[in-house]
Design an enzyme around this catalytic site. Structure first.
Site, PDB file in Angstrom:
ATOM      1  N   ASN A 210     -11.522  -8.668   5.684  1.00  0.00           N
ATOM      2  CA  ASN A 210     -11.809  -9.965   5.069  1.00  0.00           C
ATOM      3  C   ASN A 210     -11.014 -11.050   5.782  1.00  0.00           C
ATOM      4  O   ASN A 210     -10.288 -10.769   6.730  1.00  0.00           O
ATOM      5  CB  ASN A 210     -11.500  -9.925   3.570  1.00  0.00           C
ATOM      6  CG  ASN A 210     -10.060  -9.555   3.321  1.00  0.00           C
ATOM      7  OD1 ASN A 210      -9.146 -10.256   3.718  1.00  0.00           O
ATOM      8  ND2 ASN A 210      -9.852  -8.395   2.700  1.00  0.00           N
ATOM      9  N   ASP A 279     -11.906  -3.763  -1.725  1.00  0.00           N
ATOM     10  CA  ASP A 279     -12.187  -3.010  -2.950  1.00  0.00           C
ATOM     11  C   ASP A 279     -12.888  -1.687  -2.650  1.00  0.00           C
ATOM     12  O   ASP A 279     -12.807  -0.746  -3.426  1.00  0.00           O
ATOM     13  CB  ASP A 279     -13.053  -3.857  -3.884  1.00  0.00           C
ATOM     14  CG  ASP A 279     -12.266  -5.038  -4.436  1.00  0.00           C
ATOM     15  OD1 ASP A 279     -11.054  -4.869  -4.663  1.00  0.00           O
ATOM     16  OD2 ASP A 279     -12.848  -6.122  -4.613  1.00  0.00           O
ATOM     17  N   LYS A 289     -18.149   6.605  17.949  1.00  0.00           N
ATOM     18  CA  LYS A 289     -18.805   5.312  17.741  1.00  0.00           C
ATOM     19  C   LYS A 289     -20.264   5.521  17.326  1.00  0.00           C
ATOM     20  O   LYS A 289     -20.981   6.314  17.953  1.00  0.00           O
ATOM     21  CB  LYS A 289     -18.730   4.520  19.055  1.00  0.00           C
ATOM     22  CG  LYS A 289     -19.229   3.118  18.935  1.00  0.00           C
ATOM     23  CD  LYS A 289     -19.145   2.406  20.281  1.00  0.00           C
ATOM     24  CE  LYS A 289     -19.941   1.130  20.215  1.00  0.00           C
ATOM     25  NZ  LYS A 289     -20.363   0.669  21.510  1.00  0.00           N
ATOM     26  N   ILE A 307      -4.227  -1.322  -6.437  1.00  0.00           N
ATOM     27  CA  ILE A 307      -2.779  -1.132  -6.288  1.00  0.00           C
ATOM     28  C   ILE A 307      -2.015  -1.870  -7.388  1.00  0.00           C
ATOM     29  O   ILE A 307      -1.105  -1.317  -8.013  1.00  0.00           O
ATOM     30  CB  ILE A 307      -2.324  -1.617  -4.888  1.00  0.00           C
ATOM     31  CG1 ILE A 307      -3.135  -0.897  -3.803  1.00  0.00           C
ATOM     32  CG2 ILE A 307      -0.824  -1.394  -4.703  1.00  0.00           C
ATOM     33  CD1 ILE A 307      -2.998  -1.484  -2.419  1.00  0.00           C
ATOM     34  N   PHE A 323      -2.492 -12.145  -7.428  1.00  0.00           N
ATOM     35  CA  PHE A 323      -3.211 -13.319  -6.938  1.00  0.00           C
ATOM     36  C   PHE A 323      -4.681 -13.115  -7.260  1.00  0.00           C
ATOM     37  O   PHE A 323      -5.163 -11.979  -7.241  1.00  0.00           O
ATOM     38  CB  PHE A 323      -3.025 -13.469  -5.430  1.00  0.00           C
ATOM     39  CG  PHE A 323      -1.840 -14.316  -5.066  1.00  0.00           C
ATOM     40  CD1 PHE A 323      -0.555 -13.881  -5.338  1.00  0.00           C
ATOM     41  CD2 PHE A 323      -2.009 -15.556  -4.469  1.00  0.00           C
ATOM     42  CE1 PHE A 323       0.541 -14.668  -5.026  1.00  0.00           C
ATOM     43  CE2 PHE A 323      -0.925 -16.350  -4.146  1.00  0.00           C
ATOM     44  CZ  PHE A 323       0.357 -15.901  -4.432  1.00  0.00           C
ATOM     45  N   LYS A 337      -8.390 -10.922 -15.052  1.00  0.00           N
ATOM     46  CA  LYS A 337      -7.576 -10.017 -14.213  1.00  0.00           C
ATOM     47  C   LYS A 337      -6.186  -9.839 -14.812  1.00  0.00           C
ATOM     48  O   LYS A 337      -5.623  -8.739 -14.789  1.00  0.00           O
ATOM     49  CB  LYS A 337      -7.474 -10.557 -12.783  1.00  0.00           C
ATOM     50  CG  LYS A 337      -8.753 -10.330 -12.008  1.00  0.00           C
ATOM     51  CD  LYS A 337      -8.761 -10.946 -10.632  1.00  0.00           C
ATOM     52  CE  LYS A 337     -10.187 -10.892 -10.087  1.00  0.00           C
ATOM     53  NZ  LYS A 337     -10.375 -11.655  -8.860  1.00  0.00           N
ATOM     54  N   LYS A 341      -5.677  -5.973 -15.754  1.00  0.00           N
ATOM     55  CA  LYS A 341      -4.686  -5.267 -14.929  1.00  0.00           C
ATOM     56  C   LYS A 341      -3.336  -5.192 -15.638  1.00  0.00           C
ATOM     57  O   LYS A 341      -2.399  -4.587 -15.120  1.00  0.00           O
ATOM     58  CB  LYS A 341      -4.531  -5.971 -13.575  1.00  0.00           C
ATOM     59  CG  LYS A 341      -5.818  -5.973 -12.741  1.00  0.00           C
ATOM     60  CD  LYS A 341      -5.606  -6.466 -11.323  1.00  0.00           C
ATOM     61  CE  LYS A 341      -6.939  -6.758 -10.663  1.00  0.00           C
ATOM     62  NZ  LYS A 341      -7.008  -6.334  -9.263  1.00  0.00           N
TER      63      LYS A 341
HETATM   64  N1  CTP Z   1      -5.504  -5.929  -5.722  1.00  0.00           N
HETATM   65  C1  CTP Z   1      -4.880  -4.730  -5.458  1.00  0.00           C
HETATM   66  N2  CTP Z   1      -5.616  -3.652  -5.093  1.00  0.00           N
HETATM   67  C2  CTP Z   1      -6.966  -3.733  -4.993  1.00  0.00           C
HETATM   68  C3  CTP Z   1      -7.607  -4.969  -5.246  1.00  0.00           C
HETATM   69  C4  CTP Z   1      -6.848  -6.037  -5.612  1.00  0.00           C
HETATM   70  O1  CTP Z   1      -3.642  -4.644  -5.538  1.00  0.00           O
HETATM   71  N3  CTP Z   1      -7.660  -2.675  -4.637  1.00  0.00           N
HETATM   72  C5  CTP Z   1      -4.690  -7.080  -6.146  1.00  0.00           C
HETATM   73  C6  CTP Z   1      -4.671  -8.218  -5.158  1.00  0.00           C
HETATM   74  O2  CTP Z   1      -3.595  -8.091  -4.248  1.00  0.00           O
HETATM   75  C7  CTP Z   1      -4.505  -9.407  -6.073  1.00  0.00           C
HETATM   76  C8  CTP Z   1      -5.230  -9.007  -7.340  1.00  0.00           C
HETATM   77  O3  CTP Z   1      -5.295  -7.586  -7.310  1.00  0.00           O
HETATM   78  O4  CTP Z   1      -3.175  -9.635  -6.422  1.00  0.00           O
HETATM   79  C9  CTP Z   1      -6.615  -9.549  -7.500  1.00  0.00           C
HETATM   80  O5  CTP Z   1      -7.351  -9.320  -6.326  1.00  0.00           O
HETATM   81  P1  CTP Z   1      -8.857  -9.871  -6.181  1.00  0.00           P
HETATM   82  O6  CTP Z   1      -9.410  -9.384  -4.891  1.00  0.00           O
HETATM   83  O7  CTP Z   1      -8.895 -11.334  -6.495  1.00  0.00           O
HETATM   84  O8  CTP Z   1      -9.559  -9.174  -7.389  1.00  0.00           O
HETATM   85  P2  CTP Z   1     -10.162  -7.762  -7.606  1.00  0.00           P
HETATM   86  O9  CTP Z   1      -9.311  -7.052  -8.595  1.00  0.00           O
HETATM   87  O10 CTP Z   1     -10.398  -7.063  -6.312  1.00  0.00           O
HETATM   88  O11 CTP Z   1     -11.543  -8.150  -8.314  1.00  0.00           O
HETATM   89  P3  CTP Z   1     -12.847  -8.871  -7.688  1.00  0.00           P
HETATM   90  O12 CTP Z   1     -12.880  -8.513  -6.229  1.00  0.00           O
HETATM   91  O13 CTP Z   1     -13.955  -8.266  -8.491  1.00  0.00           O
HETATM   92  O14 CTP Z   1     -12.690 -10.346  -7.944  1.00  0.00           O
END
Ligand code: CTP
Length: 405
Positions: A210, A279, A289, A307, A323, A337, A341
């Protein structure tokens, strides 16, 4: 309010158009109660007169290394000892190069060598000069020695170009200084931070990732270290240097990040998840490849561990900060969230159009916790990181009063 009362600030001014802003900087430092002595290089006097700075600071301006009258009452050693902070704004390419190599050929560079006061530098120069490999090498040397780099900011430049190289505005510089002069907010605490993107391999040459640059997480790691904490940063692939004093562990995939976090979390007081963790990952990473034989190709993806949620669910969970990167319904999604979480604080940032936080030098945050919502307005990521550190520290201490007494 006299936030800088009793603080001795030596303001170094070097040659550059931004020197005119140093007059405002000097005045605003004084208004906050600081004692200011100004040292100008010869080049700086071509851009702004010593008389202006003398009038504003109320003291003679120092320029000569070998002034007959011993620097109007203070020679370079006395000035070096007097200062609580050395602030060079603007700092030209020339002065940065001299400082990086320990040269002492004028009063300002001599004072820097002779002083053990922390040094803050606000560079100002043409964007191509700033990005030049020699300049960046010099910046690396200074950062490695613990010098604080304030900016530069991005935008229109006096030379007609647009890019990184503008001096930070005086108020931003002063905010940095104030935050730095109230150290110890997180003294003795262990902080674990994740930052950057993760890379989920599809085959040996391709992967899913990303747009996260890691800048916010790295800035936060640096600011938390400056607040007196021991910081371990677990970082996905980024093009950034580790912040001074921070212990950085580089990982690639979300699973590696999760494993590394879990191996380090037991000793931490605060966990801050800034990483943009993928995710999903490909169900299988093929060893060779993938060739483009077929017209269409489907990738099966499987969920990565969350995490932040895993850490928050631990029996002796640390204080957890997340975040939320959102393109719409920021407050609603970030609040969800926070609740699902089960974390202590969430910092939401909007990403859309030209307001994108990704790879930008600036950002803004909406903070949400169980007590409500507050906002940190748009500013450089370094300053925002210092403000966020303060918010995290206050909330942490509120919820952990016994441990800190
Ligand atoms: N995060 C994490 N581990 C993951 C996904 C997210 O620790 N597998 C943490 C990110 O570091 C951030 C928070 O969760 O602090 C929210 O991440 P975000 O990508 O905004 O949300 P998601 O939980 O992934 O939900 P979505 O993608 O559906 O918005």
């Amino acid at each position: 309010m006299k936030e800088l009362a009793g603080k001795n600030i030596l303001l170094g001014i070097t040659g550059g158009v931004a020197a005119y802003k140093s007059a405002v900087l000097c005045r605003d430092l004084m208004r906050r109660g600081a004692e200011v002595r100004v040292v100008m290089t010869e080049a700086a006097t071509h851009f702004i007169t010593p008389l202006t700075l003398q009038a504003l600071s109320g003291h003679p301006v120092h320029s000569e290394l070998f002034a007959a009258e011993a620097g109007h009452g203070m020679d370079h050693i006395e000035l070096a000892r007097w200062a609580d902070r050395l602030l060079i704004a603007p700092a030209s390419a020339q002065t940065i190069a001299k400082l990086a190599h320990g040269e002492a050929d004028n009063l300002l560079t001599t004072i820097v060598l002779a002083s053990d006061a922390p040094l803050l530098i606000a560079p100002a120069m043409n964007n191509v000069m700033w990005e030049d490999a020699a300049m960046q090498g010099n910046v690396d040397l200074l950062l490695a020695r613990g010098v604080t780099m304030l900016g530069p900011a991005s935008g229109d430049q006096a030379c007609g170009e647009d890019g990184l190289g503008r001096m930070l505005e005086p108020l931003e510089i002063i905010e940095h200084l104030q935050l730095q002069l109230q150290p110890g907010l997180l003294a003795g605490k262990n902080i674990l931070i994740t930052a950057g993107p993760t890379w989920e391999a599809i085959d040996p040459v391709r992967g899913l990732s990303n747009r996260s640059s890691g800048k916010m997480g790295y800035a936060l790691a640096g600011a938390i270290y400056d607040a007196g904490a021991s910081v371990r940063l677990i970082s996905g692939p980024v093009h950034l240097r580790s912040p001074h004093g921070v212990d950085c562990i580089n990982i690639t995939s979300a699973q590696e990040m999760a494993d590394t976090v879990m191996a380090n979390v037991s000793i931490c007081d605060i966990f801050v998840a800034v990483a943009a963790v993928a995710d999903y990952r490909p169900a299988n990473c093929v060893k060779q490849k993938i060739k483009k034989n077929a017209e269409t190709l489907s990738l099966e993806l499987v969920r990565n561990p969350d995490i932040l949620a895993m850490v928050a669910a631990l029996e002796n969970a640390p204080f957890t900060v997340g975040f939320a990167v959102e393109t719409e319904n920021i407050i609603e999604y970030a609040t969800q969230k926070l609740t699902t979480k089960r974390i202590d604080l969430i910092a939401a940032n909007p990403v859309s159009g030209d307001n994108s936080a990704f790879d930008s030098e600036s950002n803004e945050l909406t903070l949400i916790d169980r007590n409500g919502i507050s906002h940190l307005s748009r500013c450089s990521k370094t300053l925002l990181a210092q403000k966020l550190t303060k918010e995290i520290a206050h909330r942490y201490h509120e919820t952990h009063p016994a441990k800190d007494s």
